[in-house]
Write an enzyme that holds these catalytic residues in place. Structure first.
Site, PDB file in Angstrom:
ATOM      1  CB  SER A 170      -1.153  -1.842  -1.853  1.00 17.46           C
ATOM      2  OG  SER A 170      -0.763  -0.754  -1.118  1.00 17.46           O
ATOM      3  CE  LYS A 171       6.906  -1.850   0.609  1.00 17.30           C
ATOM      4  NZ  LYS A 171       8.119  -1.034   0.560  1.00 17.30           N
ATOM      5  NE  ARG A 172      -0.835   3.178  -0.055  1.00 15.52           N
ATOM      6  CZ  ARG A 172       0.129   3.345  -0.842  1.00 15.52           C
ATOM      7  NH1 ARG A 172       1.608   3.517  -0.281  1.00 15.52           N
ATOM      8  NH2 ARG A 172       0.072   3.097  -2.232  1.00 15.52           N
TER       9      ARG A 172
END
Length: 503
Positions: free
Chosen positions: A268-270
């Protein structure tokens, strides 16, 4: 059996042209940089060109800040490009938002060639026709508007409708040979005539991205496997662009494996591991991070994980990339980074840890002569032990302060006789003249006092003075650290911990 279009490029060597074309949204993440690295490596390996283009047509999400962060990321990692934003080139402009006139020209050529048509059907009308014709809804558009008469089009316009523009898709299998995955076929009917320009006149990404690639002469499209389902549509568009005289070849495609986080989910980008700048903040160096990113789907050889960027370029070929998903392993990444830290020249290493010492408040923005000398002297003590540059302040920060802070876990590790051990250290070092206060003499004195005198084992003997001198359980070599601190400061710290233990 379908065969790849014979008009597919055969470009090799210096004729190879690849591109890196991110959207400037959010922070750069490791998956994006892996894409840039593989494109860069492919271009450099073959002596070709890397084009850096910005896809900035999503006004709601794109930002100048994100664009500047992309530039910062690539420059920090020393991934350079031959054409594109900031450097120019023969196919400027290299920002998609500045290429609308070029897109309109290409669109007109496609319309003049009869390869694109106006479509007035609404989603509700398409669903109703599919239901009436016993056609599954999932098949979507039924190519109904292909044969509208001018009268029918006029009638729709009279209703106030604006048409979308659709590309005519041939009723045949579409086959290509993926550089990573081998032969791939999209059977006839896999997708209908698809929209390339919305009714509001705004072209879709599925149109402008291949058009820009065609206009810039991109020969090899190397991208993530999540974009693979769109490849059939892009090949059809390329065929149309050739027929309209816009280009004369179809590029080769290679779809890189996903980068996974935990389990089977895409990173995930997060996820903190995906944050490129957070990894830099932790203390990754470009050499270490790029080495690890290269291993996400590729290998330089059996039982070998550590290599230089030059070695990567010499060995890299997109055909050797593994199609299976690659997992981001933070511990392995840090271990490889540590290997590259150990390869640095001592002066280079000292220079690289200095910003981290400043960020932690250990030294000032402008180094004093004492601070500069101390960093140079202390650097060799920790270079072999550091997986991340960001660990440097914790390892040598004790050398730069007058008042030492003791970690709780370090104090908890002290044996019951710690005060006695420290008093023996003090007696031994007080007998050592200032002129003899060097690591080898300190070791002799403490060994005689603690191991010979008190009968302690080294692991037990040197724990209390280590905590007194550094405030930590884990530190640079003890005797060298004391030499750098000097006799008076070392004695003061030993006495200070004794006083604390006797309270």
């Amino acid at each position: 059996m379908a065969t790849p279009d014979p008009r597919t490029t055969t470009a090799t060597g210096a004729d190879v042209r690849v591109r890196f074309c991110p959207s400037p949204t959010g922070l750069p993440h490791v998956g994006l940089i892996r894409t840039a690295l593989f494109n860069w490596g492919y271009a450099r390996h073959h002596g070709g060109k890397l084009v850096f283009r910005i896809e900035d047509t999503d006004a709601a999400r794109d930002s100048e800040e994100s664009y500047q962060q992309l530039l910062e990321a690539l420059r920090w990692l020393r991934i350079d490009w031959d054409e594109g934003v900031e450097v120019g080139g023969p196919h400027a402009p290299y920002r998609q938002s500045e290429r609308h006139d070029l897109h309109r020209e290409v669109l007109q050529k496609l319309m003049d060639a009869g390869l694109v048509y106006e479509s007035f059907s609404t989603a509700e009308e398409i669903d109703a026709r599919n239901e009436a014709n016993g056609r599954p809804k999932q098949q979507g558009y039924d190519n109904f508007d292909r044969d509208l008469t001018e009268e029918q089009k006029a009638a729709f316009r009279a209703e106030g409708r604006q048409p979308a523009l659709r590309l005519k898709v041939p009723d045949e299998d579409i086959t290509y040979v993926d550089l990573i995955r081998g032969e791939v076929t999209f059977p006839a009917g896999s997708f209908p005539d698809y929209v390339i320009v919305r009714p509001n006149g705004i072209p879709l990404y599925t149109f402008v991205n291949p058009v820009d690639d065609a206009l810039m002469g991109i020969t090899h499209v190397l991208r993530g496997e999540d974009l693979m389902p769109s490849t059939g549509r892009q090949i059809v568009l390329y065929q149309a662009l050739i027929d309209a005289g816009v280009t004369d070849f179809i590029p080769r495609f290679g779809h890189m494996p996903l980068v996974l986080g935990d389990g089977t989910k895409k990173l995930s980008k997060r996820d903190p591991r995906a944050d490129l700048f957070l990894q830099r903040e932790k203390g990754f160096i470009p050499e270490g991070l790029l080495n690890y990113l290269a291993l996400l789907g590729w290998s330089i050889g059996p039982d070998r994980d550590v290599f230089s960027l030059d070695e990567f370029v010499a060995a890299f070929d997109i055909a050797d990339v593994n199609p299976n998903p690659a997992r981001f392993d933070q511990k392995k990444a840090e271990a490889i980074n540590g290997d590259h830290i150990r390869k640095l020249a001592p002066e280079d290493f000292a220079q690289r840890i200095t910003p981290y010492l400043y960020a932690a408040g250990v030294v000032g923005e402008e180094l004093t002569e004492r601070e500069a000398n101390l960093i140079m002297a202390a650097a060799p003590l920790i270079q072999e032990r550091l997986p991340l540059l960001g660990d440097a302040p914790g390892m040598i920060g004790f050398l730069f302060v007058d008042e030492i802070a003791h970690d709780d876990d370090a104090l908890a590790s002290l044996p019951d006789n710690a005060a006695d051990v420290l008093r023996a250290c003090i007696d031994a070092l007080e007998a050592l003249p200032e002129a003899d206060f060097a690591a080898s003499r300190i070791q002799e004195a403490l060994s005689a006092a603690l191991i010979d005198g008190l009968g302690l084992k080294p692991r037990v003997a040197y724990g209390p003075p280590r905590v007194a001198i550094t405030g930590r359980r884990v530190s640079p070599p003890l005797f060298e650290s004391m030499e750098l601190l000097g006799r008076e400061q070392s004695l003061a710290r030993l006495r200070g911990l004794v006083s604390r233990l006797e309270r």
